[in-house]
Design an enzyme around this catalytic site. Structure first.
Site, short mmCIF file in Angstrom:
data_model
loop_
_atom_site.label_atom_id
_atom_site.label_comp_id
_atom_site.label_asym_id
_atom_site.label_seq_id
_atom_site.Cartn_x
_atom_site.Cartn_y
_atom_site.Cartn_z
N GLU A 97 -10.05 22.59 -63.72
CA GLU A 97 -8.87 21.77 -64.04
C GLU A 97 -7.80 22.17 -63.03
O GLU A 97 -7.65 23.34 -62.70
CB GLU A 97 -8.36 22.08 -65.44
CG GLU A 97 -9.33 21.75 -66.56
CD GLU A 97 -9.46 20.26 -66.79
OE1 GLU A 97 -10.40 19.87 -67.48
OE2 GLU A 97 -8.64 19.50 -66.23
N PRO A 118 -0.49 24.42 -60.34
CA PRO A 118 -1.38 23.93 -59.28
C PRO A 118 -1.71 25.03 -58.28
O PRO A 118 -0.98 26.01 -58.14
CB PRO A 118 -0.52 22.83 -58.61
CG PRO A 118 0.47 22.44 -59.64
CD PRO A 118 0.76 23.65 -60.45
N SER A 119 -2.85 24.82 -57.60
CA SER A 119 -3.30 25.73 -56.54
C SER A 119 -3.42 27.16 -57.03
O SER A 119 -3.32 28.11 -56.24
CB SER A 119 -2.33 25.67 -55.33
OG SER A 119 -2.15 24.31 -54.98
N ARG A 120 -3.56 27.32 -58.33
CA ARG A 120 -3.78 28.64 -58.95
C ARG A 120 -2.59 29.56 -58.76
O ARG A 120 -2.69 30.76 -58.90
CB ARG A 120 -5.05 29.30 -58.40
CG ARG A 120 -6.38 28.54 -58.53
CD ARG A 120 -6.51 27.72 -59.70
NE ARG A 120 -7.86 27.23 -60.02
CZ ARG A 120 -8.06 26.25 -60.87
NH1 ARG A 120 -7.03 25.64 -61.43
NH2 ARG A 120 -9.27 25.85 -61.18
N LEU A 121 -1.43 28.98 -58.41
CA LEU A 121 -0.21 29.83 -58.30
C LEU A 121 0.45 29.87 -59.66
O LEU A 121 1.56 29.37 -59.86
CB LEU A 121 0.72 29.26 -57.22
CG LEU A 121 0.18 29.39 -55.79
CD1 LEU A 121 1.15 28.76 -54.79
CD2 LEU A 121 -0.09 30.86 -55.44
#
Ligand SMILES: NC(=O)C1=CN([C@@H]2O[C@H](COP(=O)(O)OP(=O)(O)OC[C@H]3O[C@@H](n4cnc5c(N)ncnc54)[C@H](OP(=O)(O)O)[C@@H]3O)[C@@H](O)[C@H]2O)[C@H](O)CC1
Ligand SMILES: Cc1cc2nc3c(=O)[nH]c(=O)nc-3n(C[C@H](O)[C@H](O)[C@H](O)COP(=O)(O)O)c2cc1C
Ligand SMILES: Cc1ncc(COP(=O)(O)O)c(C=O)c1O
Ligand SMILES: [K+]
Length: 536
Positions: free
Chosen positions: A328, A509-512
């Site tokens: 996700e 988002p972007s795993r940040l």
């Protein structure tokens, strides 16, 4: 046992209305799936679970989600197919003696199309949708689907070249215009649809199609056919979703010349038509959840069961799963140090209220991890049954594996995961048993069946068969008639984790991701909580 908040749900929701963002802002690129509203009252200390349909999805490539499993997966051999005449007859019966209006059927059909799309194609990866609508009711389904898809978070466009002034259709057009959904004429369409759209909804013709496609639909169908060659040339091309019948196909014999459109998804309405036997795309769904037994019996319909409250159901097996592509892309409001409560318990309550207000299933379910003297950790889910300044409480069997490990090493970790809000909360600390009074009080608050279950279950020991448990349960049922008090077993009771560390995690988002950790500090002899941000 004291809970901390006795707030009614109304009060919590009104608190939430002052919250900077409502749960609706928390966005996972996963489809909006209808969830029933909870009926249970909510108050701290005794939280009742909220039922919701079990829905598991699998995906086959980035952005694409497989489909509903369990009862919806059927061997296609056992499915019924209608002839063109039967399909028309069914509609006439539905809209005649069975009292439906075409508006109702079209609304439900269009909603089925939209939910089938949302089950498989996430709005974050497949956002731009072109609905190509024909002159008849199939076209009407497309108009309805476009409106629902807008509300699901997609960006729909409509090409509706041959309009009728019938109020039903002009009303649908007005509804779409009121949402500023763009209408594109055939001439305004790009030559190559692959660059501007992620999904093409083929709502040109349904079961009344006959002969060769007449203008302008002949060219429109050709545009869709050409996309198949792009796909063969390994170019990313939009997926094609056909409503009821792949337009241009013979309603019964299917893609006769083999040079027709090749949809990725077919949403059969009411029941699949004979041409659906020739459909070879990865996603075949059934919609039109309004077939009364009279119709099912008359046409001997063998159709998959709709799961839960879903408006669509997959026919056949989902495509092969690429587990590594299961992900996700979390999109949430930022979670900042200056926003959070100084006391982690207050922060926890705030997030728990959000989880309740978002109707998440059993937000009080938490993973409990323990380790014994052998240093080998084990985890399991338990239900949080109370939280206050003293800590987090759950109940269990004092002779289970978790109990054994806690007796050897009285420390544990709790983990809450609230997927609808892209959040997790970690709580670690030391563990002790709650008082006998608290265990007694809670035990007798449980349903009688659960009380008997706790007596029967020597939790985590080997049992020769489930019949043994059920036999013992039956004997206890007879022993303790409705009125008599069921004694709490000595080996059953509660634990309390006294928190020494919290972490609040907000998916981004972007795993940040945002990760804020609370750890206790002694300042001037007082315990205060130090808040730091951890790298994601
Ligand atoms: N039971 C349900 O779930 C419901 C499904 N619905 C949808 O309705 C269609 C059937 O609708 P209908 O209006 O009967 O037919 P079509 O939408 O397929 O199209 C009829 C119009 O198309 C013209 N047509 C036919 N063939 C051609 C062709 N070769 N070239 C160009 N145009 C063509 C036709 O014109 P005629 O001159 O032939 O009359 C019509 O104008 C069904 O499939 C479902 O999708 C409803 O929503 C109700 C409930
Ligand atoms: C959602 C959920 C909630 C659960 N709640 C509890 C609970 O509150 N207490 C409990 O003893 N077991 C609960 N269980 C069962 C435990 O997960 C586990 O099977 C059981 O406690 C034995 O664990 P152990 O052998 O590690 O001690 C729950 C399971 C699930 C899936
Ligand atoms: C085995 C077991 N014990 C205890 C519980 C605690 O919850 P309840 O008191 O609501 O049954 C659960 C909840 O799922 C459970 O599965
Ligand atoms: K169609």
């Amino acid at each position: 046992m004291r809970g901390v908040l006795g707030k009614s749900r109304k009060m919590i929701c009104s608190l939430l209305s002052q919250a900077p963002v409502s749960p609706a802002y928390y966005y996972r690129s996963s489809p909006s799936i209808y969830k029933p509203k909870p009926s249970n009252r909510f108050s701290w200390g005794f939280l009742a679970p909220i039922p919701s349909p079990a829905i598991r999805v699998f995906c086959s490539k980035p952005g694409e989600v497989g489909g509903l499993m369990a009862s919806s997966v059927q061997n296609q051999g056992s499915i019924s197919y209608l002839t063109q005449r039967e399909a028309a007859e069914v509609d006439e019966t539905l809209m005649g003696p069975l009292g439906f209006s075409v508006d109702q059927l079209m609304e439900l059909a269009g909603l089925s199309v939209a939910t089938s799309i949302a089950e498989v194609y996430k709005p974050s990866e497949y956002n731009r949708i072109l609905a190509i609508c024909g002159p008849g009711n199939n076209g009407g389904d497309g108009l309805v689907a476009a409106r629902h898809l807008y509300h699901f978070g997609y960006k729909p466009f409509v090409c509706y070249p041959k309009r009728t002034q019938k109020p039903l259709y002009s009303g649908l057009v007005t509804q779409l215009e009121s949402l500023s959904i763009p209408f594109l004429s055939v001439d305004e369409l790009p030559m190559d649809l692959s660059k501007d759209f992620d999904i093409l909804v083929d709502a040109m013709f349904g079961f009344s199609f006959h002969g060769a496609p007449r203008p302008p639909f002949d060219d429109l169908i050709k545009k869709l056919i050409n996309l198949h060659y792009y796909e063969q040339a390994q170019r990313k091309s939009p997926v094609i979703v056909s409503v009821d019948i792949p337009s241009g196909w013979h309603v019964e014999e299917g893609d006769v010349g083999g040079d027709g459109i090749k949809p990725d998804m077919l949403v059969s309405l009411t029941a699949p038509k004979l041409c659906a036997k020739k459909f070879s795309g990865p996603h075949h769904f059934l919609g039109g959840r309004f077939v009364p037994p009279a119709i099912a019996e008359k046409y001997k319909l063998q159709l998959p069961q709709y799961p839960g409250m879903s408006m669509c159901v997959r026919i056949g097996k989902p495509p092969q799963i690429d587990i590594s592509a299961l992900r996700e892309n979390y999109i949430s409001p930022e979670f900042l140090e200056e926003q959070v409560e100084a006391d982690p318990l207050d922060q926890f309550r705030k997030w728990f209220d959000d989880a309740m207000a978002a109707n998440l299933k059993e937000p009080n379910a938490m993973a409990l991890s323990t380790t014994g003297k052998d240093g080998k950790p084990s985890s399991r889910m338990v239900l949080l049954k109370g939280v206050d300044k003293d800590g987090f409480v759950w109940f269990t069997n004092y002779e289970s594996q978790k109990a054994r490990q806690l007796s050897e090493n009285p420390h544990a970790a709790l983990l809450f995961y609230w997927d609808g809000l892209n959040r997790q909360v970690r709580v670690e600390g030391s563990v002790e048993k709650v008082s006998d009074e608290e265990s007694e009080q809670y035990f007798h608050s449980r349903p009688r069946g659960s009380q008997l279950g706790a007596i029967v279950s020597k939790q985590s020991t080997v049992v020769p068969g489930r019949h043994v448990l059920h036999q013992q349960y039956k004997e206890l049922e007879e022993k303790y008639s409705k009125e008599s008090l069921i004694p709490k077993p000595k080996y059953w009771g509660g634990y309390r984790l006294k928190p020494e560390r919290f972490e609040f995690w907000q998916g981004q988002p972007s795993r940040l991701h945002d990760r804020l950790e609370y750890s206790p500090q002694e300042t001037d002899g007082k315990r205060v909580w130090k808040i730091v941000r951890l790298a994601p």
